[in-house]
Design an enzyme around this catalytic site. Structure first.
Site, PDB file in Angstrom:
ATOM      1  N   PHE A  52     -10.893  -7.507  13.871  1.00  0.00           N
ATOM      2  CA  PHE A  52     -10.237  -7.663  13.315  1.00  0.00           C
ATOM      3  C   PHE A  52      -9.484  -6.434  11.945  1.00  0.00           C
ATOM      4  O   PHE A  52     -10.322  -6.234  11.163  1.00  0.00           O
ATOM      5  CB  PHE A  52     -10.732  -9.014  12.487  1.00  0.00           C
ATOM      6  CG  PHE A  52      -9.409  -9.046  11.478  1.00  0.00           C
ATOM      7  CD1 PHE A  52      -8.477  -9.375  11.878  1.00  0.00           C
ATOM      8  CD2 PHE A  52      -9.858  -9.303  10.497  1.00  0.00           C
ATOM      9  CE1 PHE A  52      -7.097 -10.013  11.168  1.00  0.00           C
ATOM     10  CE2 PHE A  52      -8.766  -9.312   9.223  1.00  0.00           C
ATOM     11  CZ  PHE A  52      -7.799 -10.232   9.801  1.00  0.00           C
ATOM     12  N   GLN A  53      -8.456  -6.540  11.956  1.00  0.00           N
ATOM     13  CA  GLN A  53      -7.569  -5.236  11.093  1.00  0.00           C
ATOM     14  C   GLN A  53      -8.625  -3.660  11.366  1.00  0.00           C
ATOM     15  O   GLN A  53      -8.801  -3.191  10.174  1.00  0.00           O
ATOM     16  CB  GLN A  53      -8.281  -5.685   9.499  1.00  0.00           C
ATOM     17  CG  GLN A  53      -7.315  -6.795   9.337  1.00  0.00           C
ATOM     18  CD  GLN A  53      -7.260  -7.341   7.701  1.00  0.00           C
ATOM     19  OE1 GLN A  53      -7.900  -7.007   6.952  1.00  0.00           O
ATOM     20  NE2 GLN A  53      -6.456  -7.811   7.620  1.00  0.00           N
ATOM     21  N   LYS A  55     -17.049  -0.363   6.480  1.00  0.00           N
ATOM     22  CA  LYS A  55     -17.899  -1.137   5.069  1.00  0.00           C
ATOM     23  C   LYS A  55     -19.107  -1.373   5.076  1.00  0.00           C
ATOM     24  O   LYS A  55     -20.088  -1.495   4.113  1.00  0.00           O
ATOM     25  CB  LYS A  55     -17.457  -3.163   5.660  1.00  0.00           C
ATOM     26  CG  LYS A  55     -17.698  -3.914   4.848  1.00  0.00           C
ATOM     27  CD  LYS A  55     -16.531  -5.289   5.512  1.00  0.00           C
ATOM     28  CE  LYS A  55     -16.914  -6.145   3.966  1.00  0.00           C
ATOM     29  NZ  LYS A  55     -16.654  -7.471   3.706  1.00  0.00           N
ATOM     30  N   GLU A 113       0.932  -1.248   0.036  1.00  0.00           N
ATOM     31  CA  GLU A 113      -0.271   0.200  -0.436  1.00  0.00           C
ATOM     32  C   GLU A 113       0.569   1.239  -0.391  1.00  0.00           C
ATOM     33  O   GLU A 113       0.284   2.491  -0.455  1.00  0.00           O
ATOM     34  CB  GLU A 113      -1.030   0.033   1.562  1.00  0.00           C
ATOM     35  CG  GLU A 113      -2.125  -0.861   1.089  1.00  0.00           C
ATOM     36  CD  GLU A 113      -1.938  -2.049   1.610  1.00  0.00           C
ATOM     37  OE1 GLU A 113      -0.956  -3.220   1.597  1.00  0.00           O
ATOM     38  OE2 GLU A 113      -2.650  -2.824   1.767  1.00  0.00           O
ATOM     39  N   MET A 169      24.451   8.547   2.155  1.00  0.00           N
ATOM     40  CA  MET A 169      24.302   9.802   2.495  1.00  0.00           C
ATOM     41  C   MET A 169      24.934   9.669   4.102  1.00  0.00           C
ATOM     42  O   MET A 169      25.208  10.181   4.821  1.00  0.00           O
ATOM     43  CB  MET A 169      22.756  10.014   2.184  1.00  0.00           C
ATOM     44  CG  MET A 169      22.845  11.919   2.960  1.00  0.00           C
ATOM     45  SD  MET A 169      24.268  12.915   1.961  1.00  0.00           S
ATOM     46  CE  MET A 169      23.282  13.860   0.447  1.00  0.00           C
TER      47      MET A 169
END
Lengths: 578, 163
Positions: free
Chosen positions: A112-113, A162, A50, A479
């Site tokens: 959940f999630q 949802k 993502e 760097m």
């Protein structure tokens, strides 16, 4: 028209004119993905992580000026997107991120999630919304696009539980044509009185400099900036984010300023008597030590965000407004008036700048038998005639790209300037290539950065986005190594990576072309070969000099006139200039 | 310098956390913060007390204005204004101090709103420094608890913070 929440989201995006959605499905967005399945107008780009969805959308937004659109699921999908959201926030990139959320009925129960996406992203978005009713989706998305793209642009998150996208719950759909918000009215036009004051100060300047940042790009003000700079005859320096706003090959451009800016740009800033700051935010990488910043200068600051003005540096003449609009007005005053800038003083000022230029601060060892990263960027510049879209990751290679690739046009230089996000380059290149399939797109990266989003090589093959990856491989986090050399007596603590993969095989494993180059004389032919293969993603793994450093450098806590140069001023070569 | 900032904002969930989050993220300090809806249910009015140099307070007001939910704000210190805070103090009482506490509370225009054989609850409103003054003259040992609302404020005259 009666539609389900999921269908409404899809329809809103169509009505908004969205071309691409960068995303990754998951439980909380399945209704939405099902709605996507039944259409093919909106193209969904399936990334492999993502974070890459946000970077690809960001790359798309930076090259087109249109908002990038991201779709992720709840929980880890949402948190993975946060780095990319913060990246877009720091560079003021318009983006709308739609995240799934657990059903409304279980919000707050550690489902959940579940993660509080609105809470987590609050400090790194321009605004965010939680949708509580399918009836609110259309208006909320309209607001999201409006807020993301107007004023000082930025990312907006829309979190959708949802149940709100349930296919069995249908509501009336109408996408608002226009929206107004009583709490949000960004100023566009600058205050005429302030603009006149700015003009008067500019005309009276003896050692002026124009310091222009990313706001010029965001406001599409390159034309106005170029005209004004030409009309005034002043030197101009760009920030890292501003590159391409003014043509880099023009004589009035004195290079980038700041930590790795040119000697002439930093010296001109330090000695200047009037600074015209345009769409820039006096970032610490630009100013160096604040109490020694431009001690003799009066400062005019044009910015659309009032909070950017006088945040770190006092400003004498603030002008709040859209850069393009203010520059137009300023140009009008300059053209109308018979007052001209002091010709004599300006000549003397330019003579001084020419002397600083003679330091030749970007010179490097061209006879080295090792590949110099600067040489690679120069060759890339020549081969692409300066017209490619260049994305970069973060580190030494990013600075070499900004110093040696001369950008004459805006929206060609795509990098994470504010947040400094490693892993940005490849997904951003994919987003840029999708927007402009006929344009050459190259990602200048390093072996450390590229590994942070290397999985996107799969996205590049799935969607056939033939970008060229220029991996400046010095087997170090360059760097970090440089800072450790300068400030930690060369104790290279964990800046070396063992087990660097065989990038050629890796590229091939993903279905791309991989080429490794070890000798300077092979750089140009390899680049030619890479760009000749128009329809292939080519990974050039270029083994560069491990010890090369980025110069000039203003070390932390130092001022503009206190630069570390590759060839010190007191050496024979530069003695007369010192 | 102490500043009292009055904020008119959308009465949306999360509006308060946007303000308090801004203060933590940017390292500004909040002395007190009060918020409630107004006669228009879609609007919230917030009063925020902070301390900082003029430059810092200027940044604070700019950053607050930048929040999308914020409609308007003003720094009450810039013009004549009235500031009030509500305080409830529970004190232990005995035969010797009951009268004296009552008299002191009256001097400060406080009211005793709950009485038991061994306690008083005193209600007092006023500018924050007046409440501080009252607490400083009450013997600390007899204070059971102090509850303060934080300052709220309004400008004097016709000037007002409205749509």
């Amino acid at each position: 028209m009666e539609l389900s929440g999921g269908q409404i989201v899809v329809q809103c995006l169509k009505d908004e004119g969205v071309e691409f959605i960068f995303g990754y499905p998951g439980g909380a967005v399945l209704h939405l993905y099902d709605a996507l399945f039944h259409q093919d107008e909106l193209k969904h780009i399936l990334v492999r992580h993502e974070q890459a969805a946000t970077h690809a959308a960001d790359g798309y937004a930076r090259v087109t000026g249109k908002p990038g659109v991201v779709l992720v699921t709840s929980g880890p999908g949402a948190t993975n997107a946060v780095t990319g959201i913060a990246t877009a926030y720091m560079d003021s990139i318009p983006m709308v991120v739609i995240s799934g959320q657990v059903p409304s009925s279980v919000i707050g129960s550690d489902a959940f999630q579940e993660v509080d996406m609105v809470g987590i992203t609050r400090p790194c978005v321009k605004h965010n919304f939680l949708v509580k009713d399918p009836k609110d989706i259309a208006e909320t998305l309209k607001k999201a696009f409006y807020v993301a793209t107007t004023g000082r642009p930025g990312p907006v998150v829309v979190d959708i539980p949802k149940d709100i996208t349930d296919p069995n719950v249908k509501v009336r759909y109408k996408y608002p044509k226009k929206i107004s918000m009583r709490s949000y009215n960004p100023a566009i036009k600058g205050h005429s009185g302030q603009i006149r004051k700015a003009f008067e100060l500019l005309i009276s300047a003896k050692k002026p400099i124009i310091y222009a940042g990313g706001g010029v790009i965001l406001s599409n003000a390159s034309k106005e900036l170029t005209k004004l700079t030409k009309a005034l005859g002043f030197p101009l320096t760009h920030t890292l984010m501003g590159l391409g706003g003014y043509p880099a090959t023009d004589n009035q451009f004195v290079g980038m300023l700041g930590m790795h800016g040119t000697y002439e740009a930093n010296m001109a800033m330090h000695e200047s008597d009037v600074i015209l700051a345009i769409g820039a935010r006096f970032d610490d990488r630009v100013t160096g030590k604040l109490d020694r910043f431009c001690p003799y200068a009066k400062i005019i600051h044009i910015d659309i965000d009032p909070a950017s003005i006088a945040k770190t540096v006092r400003v004498d003449i603030p002008v709040v407004g859209d850069v393009a609009s203010v520059l137009k007005e300023l140009l009008h005053l300059v053209k109308e008036t018979t007052d001209k800038p002091h010709k004599k003083s300006l000549e003397a000022w330019w003579n001084q700048i020419q002397i600083w230029r003679k330091v030749n601060c970007l010179e490097y060892d061209r006879n080295s038998r090792l590949i110099k990263p600067q040489y690679v960027v120069e060759q890339l510049y020549e081969l692409t005639k300066g017209d490619a879209i260049i994305t970069s990751d973060v580190g030494q290679h990013q600075m070499f790209a900004s110093q040696y690739y001369l950008f004459d046009k805006p929206r060609r230089w795509i990098n994470s300037g504010g947040l400094g996000t490693m892993g940005f380059g490849l997904p951003a290149a994919i987003g840029a290539k999708l927007a402009f399939p006929d344009q050459d797109v190259a990602c200048i990266t390093g072996e450390a950065s590229i590994q942070m989003c290397i999985q996107e090589l799969a996205t590049a093959s799935q969607y056939d986005t033939p970008v060229k990856i220029i991996n400046l491989n010095n087997r170090y986090m360059g760097m970090v190594r440089q800072w450790q050399e300068f400030s930690y007596e060369s104790r290279y603590s964990h800046s070396y990576m063992d087990a660097i993969p065989d990038f050629v095989k890796l590229a091939e494993a993903y279905g791309h072309v991989g080429i490794q180059i070890e000798k300077p004389e092979d750089v140009r032919p390899a680049l030619e070969e890479a760009f000749a293969q128009k329809d292939r993603t080519v990974f050039l793994d270029i083994l560069t000099d491990r010890t090369e450093n980025v110069y000039p450098m203003i070390e932390a806590g130092k001022a503009h006139n206190d630069m570390k140069l590759r060839v010190a001023l007191n050496t024979p070569i530069n003695r007369e200039l010192a | 310098m102490r500043h009292v900032i009055s904020i008119l904002m959308e009465n949306e969930a999360g509006a308060l956390s946007r303000v308090s989050g801004l203060f933590t993220a940017r390292g500004y300090n909040i002395e007190s913060l009060t918020v409630a809806e107004t006669q228009d249910k879609t609007l919230s009015r917030m009063t925020l007390v902070t301390r900082g140099s003029d430059e810092v307070v200027e940044q604070i007001t700019k950053q607050l204005n930048k929040l999308i939910d914020v409609i308007k704000l003003n720094d009450l210190e810039e013009s004549p204004h009235i500031e009030r805070e509500l305080m409830l103090v529970k004190v232990k009482t005995n035969d010797h101090n009951r009268e004296e506490i009552k008299r002191t509370a009256e001097i400060f225009r406080g009211k005793i709103i709950d009485v038991t054989t061994h306690t008083y609850v005193i209600e007092m409103t006023g500018a924050s420094d007046k409440l501080d003054a009252f607490l400083s003259v009450i013997n600390n040992d007899i204070i059971v608890e102090v509850v303060r609302s934080g300052a709220t404020g309004i400008s004097r005259g016709e000037k007002g913070l409205h749509l």
